[in-house]
Structures are given as structure tokens and as C-alpha cells.
Design a protein around this motif. Structure first.
Motif, PDB file in Angstrom:
ATOM      1  N   THR A 105       0.850  -1.117  -0.031  1.00  0.00           N
ATOM      2  CA  THR A 105       0.033  -0.124   0.115  1.00  0.00           C
ATOM      3  C   THR A 105       1.060   1.136  -0.045  1.00  0.00           C
ATOM      4  N   SER A 106       0.684   2.200  -0.671  1.00  0.00           N
ATOM      5  CA  SER A 106       1.364   3.505  -0.716  1.00  0.00           C
ATOM      6  C   SER A 106       0.279   4.552  -0.635  1.00  0.00           C
ATOM      7  N   THR A 158      -0.844   8.360   1.485  1.00  0.00           N
ATOM      8  CA  THR A 158      -0.814   9.730   2.186  1.00  0.00           C
ATOM      9  C   THR A 158      -1.909   9.811   3.155  1.00  0.00           C
ATOM     10  N   GLY A 214       5.426   2.824   2.474  1.00  0.00           N
ATOM     11  CA  GLY A 214       4.432   3.243   1.602  1.00  0.00           C
ATOM     12  C   GLY A 214       3.571   3.951   2.229  1.00  0.00           C
ATOM     13  N   LYS A 220       2.830   7.596   4.254  1.00  0.00           N
ATOM     14  CA  LYS A 220       3.136   9.096   4.579  1.00  0.00           C
ATOM     15  C   LYS A 220       2.283   9.585   5.372  1.00  0.00           C
TER      16      LYS A 220
END
Length: 181
Positions: free
Chosen positions: A77-78, A80, A109, A111
Motif C-alpha cells: 500500500t502506498s 498519504t 509506503g 506517509k
């Protein structure tokens, strides 16, 4: 401190990171579990707060209810996410910074963008749903598990994440009838 007439007692206040269930990423239970299990709660209690607090892996305040420990991981998973917190409370600031750091270190991943506001502004944003995650402190008006459980009820004004589990709401509604009170 050495006087036997004095004893230590935990307050029945809890700090929560409220997920916004209307956020597509946070609607995924596995991501919420990964966030919940990827921070060192003992370190928050002992080092960040350093006030006699104990780590909690449960929703209801200490000694009112118990829950099993659950571990999972966020995979591939990436994303924010915005973590909102109070900037007029040292414990909130320290915890938000620590939690964001832990999540970013342990969940590749991910943020975290920190957003701090005075508590009144943060609560306004929370009520409007303008957040991804909200570090929130709750102290009950009465010493009963319902004071915590009803926070996630669909009718509760403090259900900032807008959790709406049908079976959960049915139980909360039934427990709030005159016969149960």
C-alpha cells in the motif's frame, strides 16, 4: 509517595486515533488494523506521556472491559494520510509526532501529514469530517463501558469517524433503552 495512605489510580481517560470511515483508504479494515498494531503503545505511555499512563489495546477505559490483542500488516500500500491533533496540549503533540514516526517507520509506503489545531478548531474539523485520522482524547461522564462504546454509535455527536456498523448500532440502541438503564 511513600505514605501507605496514598495509592495510584489510573484515570479513565483514553486517547484515540479516530479514522474517518468515509475515507476510501481507511474504510479498509486491514489498513486500520495495520495502523493500530504498528506503533509501540508501551513507549507512548512510558516515554511520550511519562505520567503513569498504561498502553491500551482496547476501546473501553481501564478495568471496565478487556479485548484480545490483534496483529496484522499493511501490504503493498502506498498512501498519504492526514493525522489531525490538538496543538494546545503537550500530550497530544508528543503522541501525534510519535505515532506518525512509528507508522512511517513500520509501514512502508505510508506517509503521514501532521495537521495541528487548537482543540476547538480540531473538533470543528472533526465534526465536519475534514480529516483522515484524528487523535482524540475522551474522558467519560460516568464510569461504565457504555460511556466509551456509545462513542461509535451512529447517533453520537462524538462519532467523528462516522462509524456505522449495523450490528454494533443495534446492540448500542438496545443497551440504551429504559429497561437496560
Amino acid at each position: 509517595a511513600d505514605n501507605p495512605a496514598f495509592t495510584k489510580a489510573l484515570e479513565v481517560h483514553m486517547w484515540y486515533v479516530y479514522p474517518n470511515f468515509e475515507n476510501e483508504v481507511l474504510a479498509n479494515v486491514n489498513i486500520r488494523r495495520a495502523l493500530a498494531t504498528s506503533i509501540n503503545k508501551d513507549a507512548i505511555a512510558k516515554t511520550v506521556l511519562n505520567n503513569g499512563s498504561q498502553a491500551a489495546n482496547y476501546l473501553v477505559g481501564y478495568n471496565l472491559c478487556f479485548a484480545p490483542d490483534e496483529k496484522t500488516q499493511m501490504r503493498d500500500t502506498s498512501v498519504t494520510l492526514r493525522l489531525m491533533y490538538y496543538n494546545n496540549n503537550d500530550a497530544s503533540i508528543a503522541q501525534a509526532e510519535y505515532i506518525a514516526s512509528q507508522w512511517q517507520q513500520t509501514l512502508p509506503g505510508l506517509k503521514i501529514e501532521l495537521y495541528s489545531y487548537p482543540s476547538s478548531s480540531a473538533l470543528t474539523y472533526a465534526q465536519s469530517g475534514d480529516f483522515d485520522l484524528f487523535l482524540f482524547r475522551w474522558g467519560p461522564d460516568y464510569k461504565d463501558p457504555m460511556a466509551f462504546l456509545e462513542l461509535l454509535g451512529r447517533k453520537n455527536e462524538h462519532n467523528y469517524g462516522r462509524y456505522d456498523g449495523e450490528a454494533f448500532n443495534d446492540i448500542i440502541d438496545a443497551a440504551s433503552t429504559a429497561e437496560m438503564l
